[in-house]
Motif scaffolding. Structure first.
Motif, short mmCIF file in Angstrom:
data_model
loop_
_atom_site.label_atom_id
_atom_site.label_comp_id
_atom_site.label_asym_id
_atom_site.label_seq_id
_atom_site.Cartn_x
_atom_site.Cartn_y
_atom_site.Cartn_z
N ILE A 115 -5.32 24.14 -49.75
CA ILE A 115 -5.42 24.57 -51.14
C ILE A 115 -6.02 25.97 -51.19
O ILE A 115 -7.08 26.22 -50.60
N ASP A 116 -5.36 26.86 -51.93
CA ASP A 116 -5.70 28.29 -51.90
C ASP A 116 -6.37 28.80 -53.17
O ASP A 116 -6.21 28.23 -54.26
N ASP A 117 -7.04 29.91 -53.00
CA ASP A 117 -7.58 30.79 -54.03
C ASP A 117 -8.93 30.33 -54.57
O ASP A 117 -9.95 30.81 -54.15
N GLY A 118 -8.94 29.40 -55.55
CA GLY A 118 -10.21 28.93 -56.09
C GLY A 118 -10.40 29.13 -57.57
O GLY A 118 -11.53 29.03 -58.07
N ALA A 119 -9.32 29.40 -58.31
CA ALA A 119 -9.46 29.69 -59.74
C ALA A 119 -9.94 28.47 -60.53
O ALA A 119 -10.86 28.56 -61.35
N GLU A 120 -9.32 27.32 -60.30
CA GLU A 120 -9.67 26.10 -61.05
C GLU A 120 -10.77 25.34 -60.32
O GLU A 120 -10.72 25.16 -59.10
N THR A 137 -7.91 21.21 -46.71
CA THR A 137 -8.56 22.41 -46.22
C THR A 137 -8.44 23.49 -47.29
O THR A 137 -7.36 23.70 -47.85
N ALA A 138 -9.55 24.17 -47.59
CA ALA A 138 -9.57 25.19 -48.63
C ALA A 138 -9.53 26.58 -48.02
O ALA A 138 -10.22 26.86 -47.04
N PHE A 139 -8.73 27.46 -48.62
CA PHE A 139 -8.69 28.88 -48.27
C PHE A 139 -9.07 29.66 -49.52
O PHE A 139 -8.30 29.71 -50.49
N LEU A 140 -10.26 30.27 -49.50
CA LEU A 140 -10.86 30.81 -50.71
C LEU A 140 -10.84 32.33 -50.76
O LEU A 140 -11.02 32.99 -49.73
N SER A 141 -10.65 32.85 -51.98
CA SER A 141 -10.78 34.28 -52.26
C SER A 141 -12.04 34.50 -53.09
O SER A 141 -12.21 33.86 -54.14
N ASP A 142 -12.88 35.40 -52.64
CA ASP A 142 -14.21 35.51 -53.24
C ASP A 142 -14.18 35.90 -54.71
O ASP A 142 -15.01 35.43 -55.49
N TYR A 143 -13.25 36.74 -55.13
CA TYR A 143 -13.26 37.19 -56.52
C TYR A 143 -13.04 36.03 -57.49
O TYR A 143 -13.42 36.12 -58.67
N LEU A 144 -12.47 34.92 -57.00
CA LEU A 144 -12.25 33.75 -57.83
C LEU A 144 -13.34 32.69 -57.71
O LEU A 144 -13.47 31.85 -58.61
N VAL A 145 -14.09 32.69 -56.63
CA VAL A 145 -15.05 31.61 -56.41
C VAL A 145 -16.50 32.03 -56.58
O VAL A 145 -17.39 31.18 -56.69
N ARG A 146 -16.75 33.35 -56.64
CA ARG A 146 -18.15 33.80 -56.64
C ARG A 146 -18.92 33.38 -57.89
O ARG A 146 -20.15 33.36 -57.88
N LEU A 158 -18.49 17.26 -48.83
CA LEU A 158 -17.63 16.09 -48.73
C LEU A 158 -16.70 16.17 -47.53
O LEU A 158 -15.81 15.35 -47.37
N GLY A 159 -16.91 17.18 -46.68
CA GLY A 159 -16.16 17.28 -45.44
C GLY A 159 -15.01 18.25 -45.44
O GLY A 159 -14.25 18.31 -44.47
N VAL A 160 -14.85 19.02 -46.50
CA VAL A 160 -13.73 19.95 -46.61
C VAL A 160 -14.03 21.24 -45.86
O VAL A 160 -15.11 21.82 -46.03
N GLY A 161 -13.09 21.72 -45.06
CA GLY A 161 -13.25 22.99 -44.37
C GLY A 161 -13.06 24.15 -45.33
O GLY A 161 -12.11 24.18 -46.11
N ILE A 162 -13.99 25.12 -45.28
CA ILE A 162 -13.93 26.31 -46.13
C ILE A 162 -13.47 27.48 -45.28
O ILE A 162 -14.13 27.86 -44.31
N LYS A 280 7.71 9.13 -48.15
CA LYS A 280 8.42 9.53 -46.94
C LYS A 280 7.74 9.00 -45.67
O LYS A 280 8.14 9.33 -44.55
N GLY A 281 6.69 8.19 -45.85
CA GLY A 281 6.05 7.53 -44.72
C GLY A 281 5.05 8.37 -43.96
O GLY A 281 4.71 8.06 -42.81
N TYR A 282 4.52 9.42 -44.61
CA TYR A 282 3.55 10.30 -43.96
C TYR A 282 2.14 10.03 -44.46
O TYR A 282 1.93 9.61 -45.61
N ALA A 283 1.19 10.29 -43.58
CA ALA A 283 -0.22 10.30 -43.95
C ALA A 283 -0.69 11.75 -43.99
O ALA A 283 -0.13 12.62 -43.30
N VAL A 284 -1.72 12.01 -44.77
CA VAL A 284 -2.35 13.33 -44.77
C VAL A 284 -3.51 13.30 -43.78
O VAL A 284 -4.39 12.43 -43.87
N ALA A 285 -3.51 14.19 -42.83
CA ALA A 285 -4.57 14.31 -41.84
C ALA A 285 -5.34 15.60 -42.07
O ALA A 285 -4.93 16.46 -42.86
N ARG A 286 -6.45 15.73 -41.37
CA ARG A 286 -7.31 16.91 -41.51
C ARG A 286 -6.83 17.99 -40.55
O ARG A 286 -6.80 17.80 -39.34
N LEU A 287 -6.47 19.15 -41.09
CA LEU A 287 -5.90 20.22 -40.27
C LEU A 287 -6.81 20.62 -39.14
O LEU A 287 -6.36 20.78 -37.99
#
Length: 291
Positions: A115-120, A137-146, A158-162, A280-287
């Motif tokens: 999940i990208d950016d960080g606006a919401e 996994t989160a990919f953050l841009s500072d201008y949106l999260v600061r 909660l275990g999410v990679g930043i 589709k028979g997939y699980a979500v794993a941690r990248l």
């Protein structure tokens, strides 16, 4: 009441990595999701079996309006796959540079949610993902999260990679090497300062990069550049491949967005993406468990 108690116990643990999970001697108490969940239930509480965790997940799925409970991911691989540039995504002099890839080489029927950016900054999204035990996994841009680092610190707890998505989300190939380095390394410094750990993963804005981008990223500690093979919205999935389908190890992109940008909320987006992934028979794993 027994199932309700189980839900509380099972959902009390974070969707963190196995690095922080306590050792479990009882084989029956091991969960099949070691890559995304600790072996314990509520902190300090009794161990929760994989079967119990999946029952709790089914209850949470019903609560959050999912068509079906998310499937359990297999344990994280002990030997990590070798990550190389995707064919066609190389740069001219890319030897030794962080590889750009859209899919992790694996035979496991898993995909990875990023999940990208960080606006919401939707508190219901955090609650939903914690209760459903869906890693991301989160990919953050500072201008949106600061304006609200606390929201993403809660996510991290909660275990999410930043991870790094630059300071200002600029189109990097149009910038000089030094300006790209300021964008990437500046965000490395910010994440280390605010979240306590310098990330190893970087995603260039819009998925656009050049050799200078990767050289700059390497110079400040980046090891890999995951982009994506599918993108999730509240009402659809977009695909990179001609077959318009998921494949083992695919990386899914979505964004921290709400009703101002989408026809729905982040929980609506999760309902949509999980409907597709689970059907589709997939699980979500941690990248991070595969890198």
């Amino acid at each position: 009441m027994a199932l309700a108690a189980l839900l509380v116990a099972a959902l009390g643990s974070a969707c963190g990595s196995t690095e922080s999970a306590p050792a479990v001697k009882d084989k029956k108490a091991k969960t099949a999701e070691s890559g995304q969940n600790g072996a314990s239930g509520a902190r300090g509480g009794p161990a929760v079996t994989a079967e119990q965790l999946q029952r709790a997940r089914a209850l949470a799925a019903k609560k959050w309006g999912l068509a079906a409970a998310p499937l359990a991911a297999p344990p994280a691989p002990k030997t990590k796959p070798e990550i190389t540039f995707r064919k066609g995504f190389e740069v001219e002099d890319g030897e030794g540079l962080p590889p750009v890839f859209t899919t992790v080489p694996t035979e496991d029927k898993v995909v990875f949610l990023t999940i990208d950016d960080g606006a919401e900054k939707d508190p219901e999204f955090l609650k939903m993902m914690q209760e459903l035990k869906i890693p991301y996994t989160a990919f953050l841009s500072d201008y949106l999260v600061r304006d609200n680092y606390a929201y993403f610190k809660q996510m991290q707890s909660l275990g999410v990679g930043i991870n790094n998505h630059t300071l200002n989300h600029r189109y990097l190939p149009a910038l000089s090497y030094e300006k790209q380095r300021q964008e990437i390394c500046g965000m490395q410094d910010t994440i280390e300062k605010e979240f306590g750990k310098r990330p190893k993963l970087f995603r260039p804005p819009y998925g656009n990069y050049n050799e200078d981008t990767l050289r700059a990223a390497k110079s400040c500690g980046v090891k890999a550049v995951p982009i994506w093979n599918a993108e999730a919205f509240t009402d659809k999935m977009d695909w990179r491949e001609y077959d318009q389908d998921l494949h083992p190890g695919d990386i899914i992109l979505t964004h921290f967005r709400g009703r101002e940008d989408w026809k729905g909320t982040m929980p609506d987006m999760i309902r949509q993406v999980m409907k597709t992934v689970t059907a589709k028979g997939y699980a979500v794993a941690r990248l991070e468990d595969y890198l």
